[in-house]
Write an enzyme that holds these catalytic residues in place. Structure first.
Site, PDB file in Angstrom:
ATOM      1  N   LYS A 171     -10.058 -11.646 -16.738  1.00 35.45           N
ATOM      2  CA  LYS A 171     -10.197 -12.202 -18.089  1.00 35.45           C
ATOM      3  C   LYS A 171     -11.635 -12.064 -18.578  1.00 35.45           C
ATOM      4  CE  LYS A 171      -9.801 -16.778 -18.864  1.00 35.45           C
ATOM      5  NZ  LYS A 171     -10.764 -17.405 -19.811  1.00 35.45           N
ATOM      6  N   SER A 172     -12.591 -12.381 -17.712  1.00 36.13           N
ATOM      7  CA  SER A 172     -14.001 -12.327 -18.114  1.00 36.13           C
ATOM      8  C   SER A 172     -14.404 -10.921 -18.543  1.00 36.13           C
ATOM      9  CB  SER A 172     -14.895 -12.789 -16.958  1.00 36.13           C
ATOM     10  OG  SER A 172     -14.666 -14.141 -16.641  1.00 36.13           O
ATOM     11  N   ARG A 223     -15.290  -9.307 -22.591  1.00 36.94           N
ATOM     12  CA  ARG A 223     -16.532  -8.588 -22.849  1.00 36.94           C
ATOM     13  C   ARG A 223     -16.268  -7.141 -23.229  1.00 36.94           C
ATOM     14  NH1 ARG A 223     -17.210 -12.757 -19.639  1.00 36.94           N
ATOM     15  NH2 ARG A 223     -19.231 -13.787 -19.285  1.00 36.94           N
ATOM     16  N   GLY A 279     -12.765 -20.518 -25.223  1.00 38.29           N
ATOM     17  CA  GLY A 279     -14.185 -20.803 -25.358  1.00 38.29           C
ATOM     18  C   GLY A 279     -15.025 -19.544 -25.291  1.00 38.29           C
ATOM     19  N   ARG A 308     -15.323 -28.793 -27.413  1.00 38.98           N
ATOM     20  CA  ARG A 308     -16.239 -28.202 -26.437  1.00 38.98           C
ATOM     21  C   ARG A 308     -17.606 -27.924 -27.060  1.00 38.98           C
ATOM     22  NH1 ARG A 308     -12.939 -23.676 -23.202  1.00 38.98           N
ATOM     23  NH2 ARG A 308     -14.861 -23.701 -21.956  1.00 38.98           N
ATOM     24  N   SER A 339     -23.752 -23.638 -20.518  1.00 39.44           N
ATOM     25  CA  SER A 339     -22.792 -22.538 -20.440  1.00 39.44           C
ATOM     26  C   SER A 339     -23.534 -21.213 -20.404  1.00 39.44           C
ATOM     27  CB  SER A 339     -21.836 -22.548 -21.633  1.00 39.44           C
ATOM     28  OG  SER A 339     -21.004 -21.398 -21.610  1.00 39.44           O
ATOM     29  N   SER A 340     -23.222 -20.403 -19.404  1.00 42.56           N
ATOM     30  CA  SER A 340     -23.811 -19.065 -19.324  1.00 42.56           C
ATOM     31  C   SER A 340     -23.326 -18.177 -20.462  1.00 42.56           C
ATOM     32  CB  SER A 340     -23.456 -18.422 -17.978  1.00 42.56           C
ATOM     33  OG  SER A 340     -22.050 -18.231 -17.870  1.00 42.56           O
ATOM     34  N   GLN A 341     -22.245 -18.570 -21.116  1.00 40.66           N
ATOM     35  CA  GLN A 341     -21.713 -17.760 -22.218  1.00 40.66           C
ATOM     36  C   GLN A 341     -22.670 -17.694 -23.401  1.00 40.66           C
ATOM     37  OE1 GLN A 341     -17.902 -19.550 -22.924  1.00 40.66           O
ATOM     38  NE2 GLN A 341     -17.000 -18.709 -21.070  1.00 40.66           N
ATOM     39  N   ASP A 351     -15.139 -22.048 -11.915  1.00 35.42           N
ATOM     40  CA  ASP A 351     -13.696 -21.870 -12.036  1.00 35.42           C
ATOM     41  C   ASP A 351     -12.970 -22.008 -10.703  1.00 35.42           C
ATOM     42  OD1 ASP A 351     -13.853 -21.570 -14.747  1.00 35.42           O
ATOM     43  OD2 ASP A 351     -13.701 -19.387 -14.745  1.00 35.42           O
TER      44      ASP A 351
END
Length: 453
Positions: free
Chosen positions: A20-21, A25, A97, A125, A170-172, A330
């Site tokens: 998914k990650s 991207r 998110g 969030r 969040s690293s995002q 996760d």
């Protein structure tokens, strides 16, 4: 949808779903390009939200061979070449998110105003640090409710510059700024005000950016370049770059977050003498591949053929361990489920940031495992599961509208006496749409109520 899982043994071979990650991207990176094909994507509720956002910015995402979108082996992306158009309508990020954060930075590149929203969970969030960072870069970026949560209003364009942002929420936020920064005029220099949590997720971003021809660099306190995100004081990405994967395509690797549930199922419930084999476990930058080392420390009989991308796991007597999930949030639900089966205590540390996911996953796992008969102790930054004091029995549990909670509870249900009913089973569609089919193929006794409603 209610899912009934009865105590079962598992055996056989299954395949990991795509990551998914990486899919999120890759779809956005292809959108930033003038066109690219994303092969072996995860097509799920979350990644479809990112695909819709690419389309809203003037791109297009279609199956390569005319098959149904949900069945696509490859997605052809007609990109917007680093210059997103102002969307005609609100961008609905649903429950994703990752979509909201990556797309918020992309929206800052548009010469106009973009509005982003999501479902009830996503609207709770935290987005504030990213909004503040964009504001410091000269973009209007606001929460309509003034609380740092969606709905969000973003007005560009973003030229680039230097910005400070916390690394422990969040690293995002870092990923979003790096991906957008590559196509700004000035580039973006990010200074971290707190140590970076979930650094492997930024490593995923750096790996993918490199595959798309983008140079982005983690730096130390003295400005020296580092090999990876761990320990970084900041990041630098030059502007004026172009996204272009080699050969015009990018292939998504398997998802180790999802693999963790399959590994755990084999470790606690494999049929005696019969292993569970998981294909598609190719090494990558994913921090969640740590699940192999974690279950091995717990005493599992597990082998990982990295070259072949195959994990083999057999049922074993497990013992509790201490695990720091600062970089692998996760994995907390999976580790908690394993801890309920293991002898002794399993102590999951450095997990406060895991409270800010789709739900507070620390409290959710503690409370739902307690319903099954587990004993837990919850602290702000630590979850301890007392396996020796636990006696798992089937019960009705709530998946909390969170795909990872649902799948972790299904693992615990494999060894709980009797039948466990998991509410909200449909939420696995976020990251592992065929999870219950894959588990059924391995022998799990599962029934779904309301699947067609």
């Amino acid at each position: 949808m209610d899912v009934n899982v009865t105590s079962s043994t598992v055996r056989g071979t299954t395949r990991a779903p795509p990551s998914k990650s990486y899919t999120h991207r890759a779809l956005l990176a292809a959108g930033y390009s003038d066109g690219a094909t994303v092969r072996s994507p995860l097509v799920s509720a979350d990644t479809k939200a990112t695909a819709r956002a690419v389309t809203a910015f003037g791109g297009a995402v279609e199956p390569e061979s005319g098959e149904r979108f949900d069945d696509a082996d490859a997605l052809v992306v007609d990109g917007f070449d680093g210059r997103p158009a102002v969307p005609d309508d609100v961008i609905d990020c649903a429950n994703s998110g990752t979509t909201m954060r990556l797309v918020t930075a992309a929206a800052a590149l548009a010469d106009g105003t973009t509005v982003l929203t999501g479902d009830e969970s996503l609207r709770s969030r935290p987005q504030g640090p990213l909004l503040e960072a964009l504001g410091d870069l000269g973009v209007r970026a606001e929460s309509t409710r003034g609380n740092g949560q969606a709905p969000l209003v973003v007005s560009g364009p973003l030229a680039g510059g230097e910005v400070a942002i916390p690394g422990n929420v969040s690293s995002q936020y870092v990923t979003a700024l790096l991906m957008a920064g590559a196509v700004t005029e000035e580039g973006v220099e990010i200074d971290l005000t707190t140590p970076l949590k979930s650094a492997p997720y930024v490593d995923i971003t750096l790996e993918l950016l490199d595959d798309f021809g983008i140079e982005a660099t983690p730096v130390g306190d003295g400005g020296d370049a580092l090999d990876g995100a761990a320990g970084a004081a900041g990041f630098v990405v030059d502007g004026g770059q172009s996204y272009a994967p080699a050969g015009g395509s990018y292939t998504v690797p398997g998802d180790f977050s999802s693999i963790s549930y399959l590994v755990a199922a084999g470790a606690v419930a494999a049929e005696p003498g019969e292993p569970v084999r998981i294909e598609g476990a190719v090494p990558s930058a994913q921090g969640d591949s740590a699940i192999v080392e974690i279950v091995e420390r717990m005493g599992a009989d597990i082998e990982w053929d990295r070259e072949a991308g195959v994990i083999t796991v057999r049922r074993s007597e497990l013992s509790g361990v201490e695990v720091d999930v600062g970089d692998t949030p996760d994995l907390l639900p999976t580790i908690a489920a394993l801890g309920a089966v293991a002898d002794g205590d399993t102590r999951i540390m450095n997990c406060e940031h895991v409270r800010y996911k789709e739900t507070d996953r620390v409290s959710a796992m503690a409370e739902e495992l307690e319903k099954l008969g587990a004993k837990t102790t919850e602290e702000p930054d630590t979850l301890t599961v007392h396996g020796s004091e636990s006696d798992l029995r089937g019960a009705s549990v709530d998946g909390r509208a969170d795909h990872r909670i649902v799948m972790a509870l299904a693992v615990a249900a494999l060894v709980a006496e009797g039948t466990t009913t998991i509410r909200g089973g449909e939420h696995v569609d976020v990251s592992f749409p065929n999870f219950f089919d894959a588990m059924a193929d391995l022998g799990i006794a599962v029934e779904r109520d309301g699947a067609g409603e």
